[in-house]
Design an enzyme around this catalytic site. Structure first.
Site, PDB file in Angstrom:
ATOM      1  N   ASP A 106       3.940   0.725  12.026  1.00 24.68           N
ATOM      2  CA  ASP A 106       2.701   0.206  11.426  1.00 24.68           C
ATOM      3  C   ASP A 106       2.401  -1.228  11.864  1.00 24.68           C
ATOM      4  OD1 ASP A 106       2.438   2.625  10.197  1.00 24.68           O
ATOM      5  OD2 ASP A 106       3.170   1.969   8.246  1.00 24.68           O
TER       6      ASP A 106
ATOM      7  N   LYS B 192       0.826  -1.217   0.000  1.00 26.04           N
ATOM      8  CA  LYS B 192       0.000   0.000   0.000  1.00 26.04           C
ATOM      9  C   LYS B 192       0.852   1.256   0.000  1.00 26.04           C
ATOM     10  CE  LYS B 192      -2.350   2.846   3.348  1.00 26.04           C
ATOM     11  NZ  LYS B 192      -1.409   3.471   4.260  1.00 26.04           N
ATOM     12  N   ASN B 193       1.823   1.323   0.901  1.00 25.52           N
ATOM     13  CA  ASN B 193       2.545   2.596   1.044  1.00 25.52           C
ATOM     14  C   ASN B 193       3.510   2.858  -0.110  1.00 25.52           C
ATOM     15  OD1 ASN B 193       1.051   3.329   3.224  1.00 25.52           O
ATOM     16  ND2 ASN B 193       2.594   2.767   4.759  1.00 25.52           N
TER      17      ASN B 193
ATOM     18  N   ARG C  95       0.717  15.664  13.163  1.00 27.95           N
ATOM     19  CA  ARG C  95       1.475  15.098  12.030  1.00 27.95           C
ATOM     20  C   ARG C  95       1.855  16.232  11.069  1.00 27.95           C
ATOM     21  NH1 ARG C  95      -1.392   9.703   9.706  1.00 27.95           N
ATOM     22  NH2 ARG C  95       0.668   9.325   8.856  1.00 27.95           N
ATOM     23  N   PRO C  96       2.857  17.019  11.462  1.00 29.09           N
ATOM     24  CA  PRO C  96       3.200  18.168  10.615  1.00 29.09           C
ATOM     25  C   PRO C  96       3.816  17.749   9.286  1.00 29.09           C
ATOM     26  CG  PRO C  96       4.718  17.995  12.478  1.00 29.09           C
ATOM     27  CD  PRO C  96       3.722  16.891  12.634  1.00 29.09           C
ATOM     28  N   ILE C  97       3.889  18.704   8.330  1.00 27.52           N
ATOM     29  CA  ILE C  97       4.539  18.416   7.041  1.00 27.52           C
ATOM     30  C   ILE C  97       5.686  19.412   6.798  1.00 27.52           C
ATOM     31  CG2 ILE C  97       2.553  17.277   5.945  1.00 27.52           C
ATOM     32  CD1 ILE C  97       2.139  20.012   4.452  1.00 27.52           C
ATOM     33  N   ASP C  98       6.246  19.917   7.894  1.00 25.69           N
ATOM     34  CA  ASP C  98       7.305  20.929   7.757  1.00 25.69           C
ATOM     35  C   ASP C  98       8.519  20.411   6.974  1.00 25.69           C
ATOM     36  OD1 ASP C  98       7.421  19.301  10.199  1.00 25.69           O
ATOM     37  OD2 ASP C  98       9.318  20.318  10.555  1.00 25.69           O
ATOM     38  N   GLN C  99       8.829  19.125   7.083  1.00 23.32           N
ATOM     39  CA  GLN C  99      10.014  18.610   6.376  1.00 23.32           C
ATOM     40  C   GLN C  99       9.755  18.503   4.869  1.00 23.32           C
ATOM     41  OE1 GLN C  99      13.058  18.231   8.073  1.00 23.32           O
ATOM     42  NE2 GLN C  99      11.734  19.304   9.508  1.00 23.32           N
TER      43      GLN C  99
ATOM     44  N   ARG D 224      -9.258   0.693   3.617  1.00 23.65           N
ATOM     45  CA  ARG D 224      -8.355   1.656   2.944  1.00 23.65           C
ATOM     46  C   ARG D 224      -7.038   0.993   2.579  1.00 23.65           C
ATOM     47  NH1 ARG D 224      -6.373   5.505   6.753  1.00 23.65           N
ATOM     48  NH2 ARG D 224      -4.832   5.665   5.129  1.00 23.65           N
TER      49      ARG D 224
ATOM     50  N   ARG E 164      -3.650  10.413   3.793  1.00 19.29           N
ATOM     51  CA  ARG E 164      -2.398  11.038   4.159  1.00 19.29           C
ATOM     52  C   ARG E 164      -1.520  11.253   2.926  1.00 19.29           C
ATOM     53  NH1 ARG E 164      -0.179  14.236   7.803  1.00 19.29           N
ATOM     54  NH2 ARG E 164       2.049  13.894   7.994  1.00 19.29           N
TER      55      ARG E 164
ATOM     56  N   CYS F 295      -4.738   8.772   9.218  1.00 18.74           N
ATOM     57  CA  CYS F 295      -5.013   8.324  10.587  1.00 18.74           C
ATOM     58  C   CYS F 295      -4.589   9.376  11.603  1.00 18.74           C
ATOM     59  CB  CYS F 295      -4.268   7.022  10.858  1.00 18.74           C
ATOM     60  SG  CYS F 295      -4.699   5.705   9.716  1.00 18.74           S
TER      61      CYS F 295
HETATM   62  N1  EPU Z   1       6.977  14.414  10.723  1.00 18.98           N
HETATM   63  C1  EPU Z   1       7.240  15.744  10.970  1.00 18.98           C
HETATM   64  N2  EPU Z   1       7.363  16.577   9.908  1.00 18.98           N
HETATM   65  C2  EPU Z   1       7.218  16.158   8.618  1.00 18.98           C
HETATM   66  C3  EPU Z   1       6.957  14.800   8.373  1.00 18.98           C
HETATM   67  C4  EPU Z   1       6.838  13.941   9.447  1.00 18.98           C
HETATM   68  O1  EPU Z   1       7.375  16.155  12.120  1.00 18.98           O
HETATM   69  O2  EPU Z   1       7.314  16.976   7.709  1.00 18.98           O
HETATM   70  C5  EPU Z   1       6.860  13.486  11.857  1.00 18.98           C
HETATM   71  C6  EPU Z   1       5.496  12.810  11.921  1.00 18.98           C
HETATM   72  O3  EPU Z   1       4.573  13.612  12.630  1.00 18.98           O
HETATM   73  C7  EPU Z   1       5.811  11.510  12.603  1.00 18.98           C
HETATM   74  C8  EPU Z   1       7.215  11.198  12.112  1.00 18.98           C
HETATM   75  O4  EPU Z   1       7.774  12.428  11.669  1.00 18.98           O
HETATM   76  O5  EPU Z   1       5.848  11.710  13.982  1.00 18.98           O
HETATM   77  C9  EPU Z   1       7.293  10.187  10.988  1.00 18.98           C
HETATM   78  O6  EPU Z   1       6.441  10.564   9.932  1.00 18.98           O
HETATM   79  P1  EPU Z   1       6.651  10.039   8.455  1.00 18.98           P
HETATM   80  O7  EPU Z   1       6.820  11.216   7.579  1.00 18.98           O
HETATM   81  O8  EPU Z   1       7.720   8.994   8.463  1.00 18.98           O
HETATM   82  O9  EPU Z   1       5.275   9.347   8.180  1.00 18.98           O
HETATM   83  P2  EPU Z   1       4.235   9.609   7.028  1.00 18.98           P
HETATM   84  O10 EPU Z   1       4.944   9.840   5.727  1.00 18.98           O
HETATM   85  O11 EPU Z   1       3.243  10.609   7.450  1.00 18.98           O
HETATM   86  C10 EPU Z   1       4.150   7.101   6.327  1.00 18.98           C
HETATM   87  C11 EPU Z   1       3.068   6.082   6.162  1.00 18.98           C
HETATM   88  C12 EPU Z   1       2.526   5.704   7.521  1.00 18.98           C
HETATM   89  C13 EPU Z   1       3.652   5.186   8.393  1.00 18.98           C
HETATM   90  C14 EPU Z   1       4.797   6.197   8.442  1.00 18.98           C
HETATM   91  C15 EPU Z   1       5.998   5.691   9.210  1.00 18.98           C
HETATM   92  C16 EPU Z   1       2.072   6.597   4.039  1.00 18.98           C
HETATM   93  C17 EPU Z   1       0.956   7.189   3.308  1.00 18.98           C
HETATM   94  N3  EPU Z   1       2.010   6.652   5.352  1.00 18.98           N
HETATM   95  O12 EPU Z   1       3.524   8.224   6.958  1.00 18.98           O
HETATM   96  O13 EPU Z   1       1.621   4.661   7.275  1.00 18.98           O
HETATM   97  O14 EPU Z   1       3.181   5.007   9.708  1.00 18.98           O
HETATM   98  O15 EPU Z   1       5.200   6.546   7.111  1.00 18.98           O
HETATM   99  O16 EPU Z   1       6.497   4.523   8.652  1.00 18.98           O
HETATM  100  O17 EPU Z   1       2.990   6.060   3.451  1.00 18.98           O
HETATM  101  C18 EPU Z   1      -0.062   3.161   7.811  1.00 18.98           C
HETATM  102  O18 EPU Z   1       0.223   2.580   6.755  1.00 18.98           O
HETATM  103  O19 EPU Z   1      -0.846   2.701   8.669  1.00 18.98           O
HETATM  104  C19 EPU Z   1       0.538   4.456   8.070  1.00 18.98           C
HETATM  105  C20 EPU Z   1       0.108   5.278   9.014  1.00 18.98           C
END
Ligand code: EPU
Length: 430
Positions: free
Chosen positions: A307, A22-23, A122-126, A399, A93, A117
């Protein structure tokens, strides 16, 4: 409203085939926007997040042809520079990948802020930091991300301040066609990050180092091609956890055993027998062997995956002692604990750690799937519990898991989908 109804207490046995990841799929589909030609993508899981992506791409002008249950052809030649409807974007997401893909294709992007979820903040600053390093001006306003460049995206140097799967993939996508060399430092290493890089490379990109913390991307024009998505590491892990919880003997097929080592080592440690073939693993636990308690900390790959955190929690409820489960990725991924308590679990949460004390048995109860992985953890708890469990909120599970009910039934689980017309008794089994 549909629910899953489980009559628990039966060991699992037989063979189950794992679907595509999925991811990886939810990143590869938007990345196909960069390709001016036809991408043929195989081993796509048939799940609602994938269908949502296909609708978004179609809305933007891509021609989509379904070639079967798990294969699709995407032609993005005539893609339009439009922002997809906010309602579609906020449903998942992974919608943030559209920003990377649109920036790469048009040097401009507008996309609704991601949903997904709820695990706390869950910020997107990076992601934004990465796009800015590639020359984009980025703003969040009115619930959407707006990104513009002067003359298209350019290469740059990005050092992530924290480990992030999504931002690593997003910058790779945005930079795949950008002139010059982009460098990503402190990148994540998950198998699906490597899969997205392999997909882009098979369409003509030059991405090296994916799977390490230093990724180098030399921008190239992309062309059409064919690609097959890797098997889903977390779906396979979910079935491992289910066998651990119920006991039994199951072959988990169509997997890459190496991708599962971060999961199998933990389950072997708590008393599950695991042997490995080329593209399968065999997982078993005799009925008279209790699981051993453990300490688990979920971390980025190659750590134990976040996960798979709720799934092992369900298993550890019945272990022979007290376990400690820490989530090192999310600030709050323990909302499901209240549901396990309804089934008799003894769990307390202190910050990022759950303390799981063993109980003699779990008992069936009406419970909710509060998110995707929590949802399958509820299935696992229901399968190992005494009596009948009813799970609502199953749209979260659908999903991300293809044919989850029929896959569990094929290995002996007593689980069915039951339709409950709102506010009434059971009407039909579907
Ligand atoms: N984070 C930040 N800033 C950012 C991005 C992330 O602070 O700009 C923080 C997040 O809040 C979190 C941590 O960094 O605390 C890790 O976040 P990451 O970016 O790795 O996760 P994601 O891209 O939002 C993906 C998967 C998630 C999985 C995570 C970790 C997708 C669509 N989602 O999320 O999948 O938990 O990586 O491996 O690929 C799931 O499949 O159930 C799921 C939640």
């Amino acid at each position: 409203m549909n629910k899953y109804v489980i009559n628990g207490g039966k060991p699992l046995s037989g063979r189950v085939d794992i679907s595509g990841a999925k991811n990886a799929a939810v990143a590869i589909l938007p990345a196909a926007l960069l390709v001016e030609g036809i991408c043929r993508i195989d081993n796509i899981p048939n799940i609602s997040d994938v269908n949502l992506w296909l609708s978004i791409l179609q809305y933007m002008g891509a021609r989509i042809k379904r070639l079967g249950d798990t294969e699709v052809e995407i032609d993005s030649t005539d893609i339009r520079r439009v922002a997809p409807p906010y309602d579609l974007m906020r449903k998942m997401r992974a919608s943030y990948y559209l920003v990377g893909a649109m920036l790469g294709r048009f040097g401009w992007a507008e996309a609704g802020m991601p949903g997904g979820c709820d695990f706390g903040e869950r910020p997107i600053d990076q992601h934004i930091k990465g796009f800015r390093a590639l020359g984009a001006k980025v703003e969040v306003r009115n619930g959407a991300i707006h990104a513009v460049t002067e003359n298209g995206i350019r290469s740059g140097h990005v050092f992530f301040d924290k480990r992030t799967v999504g931002a690593t993939i997003n910058v790779m996508i945005a930079a795949a066609c950008a002139p010059g060399q982009t460098v990503i430092e402190n990148a994540n290493k998950e198998p699906h990050i490597v899969d997205v890089a392999n997909f882009l490379n098979s369409m003509g990109a030059d991405i090296r180092g994916a799977g390490t913390d230093l990724i180098k991307i030399r921008g190239r024009k992309l062309h059409g091609g064919s690609y097959s998505i890797i098997p889903d590491q977390i779906e396979a892990g979910t079935f491992i956890a289910a066998v651990a919880a119920t006991g039994g003997d199951v072959i988990i097929n169509n997997i890459i055993p190496k991708h599962l080592e971060c999961i199998t080592t933990k389950f072997a440690e708590i008393g599950v027998d695991i042997s490995e073939g080329d593209e399968y693993i065999r997982v078993s636990r005799p009925a008279d062997r209790k699981l051993r308690p453990t300490h688990v900390t979920a971390l980025p790959y190659p750590g134990y995956p976040t996960d798979m955190q709720p799934q092992i929690a369900s298993c550890l409820c019945l272990a022979n002692g007290t376990s400690f489960l820490t989530d090192g990725v999310y600030e709050n991924r323990f909302r499901y604990v209240d549901e396990l308590r309804r089934m008799g679990a003894d769990i307390t949460v202190d910050g990022k750690t759950a303390v799981i004390r063993s109980v003699k048995e779990l008992t069936g109860a009406p419970i909710s799937a509060c998110d995707l992985r929590a949802g399958v953890a509820m299935i696992i708890a229901g399968l190992s519990a005494k009596g009948r469990t009813e799970i609502d909120g199953i749209e979260h599970i659908e999903r991300g898991y293809q044919d989850i009910v029929s896959k569990f039934r094929s290995i002996g689980a007593d689980i069915s989908i039951v339709e409950y017309p709102d506010g009434s008794e059971v009407s039909a089994v579907v």
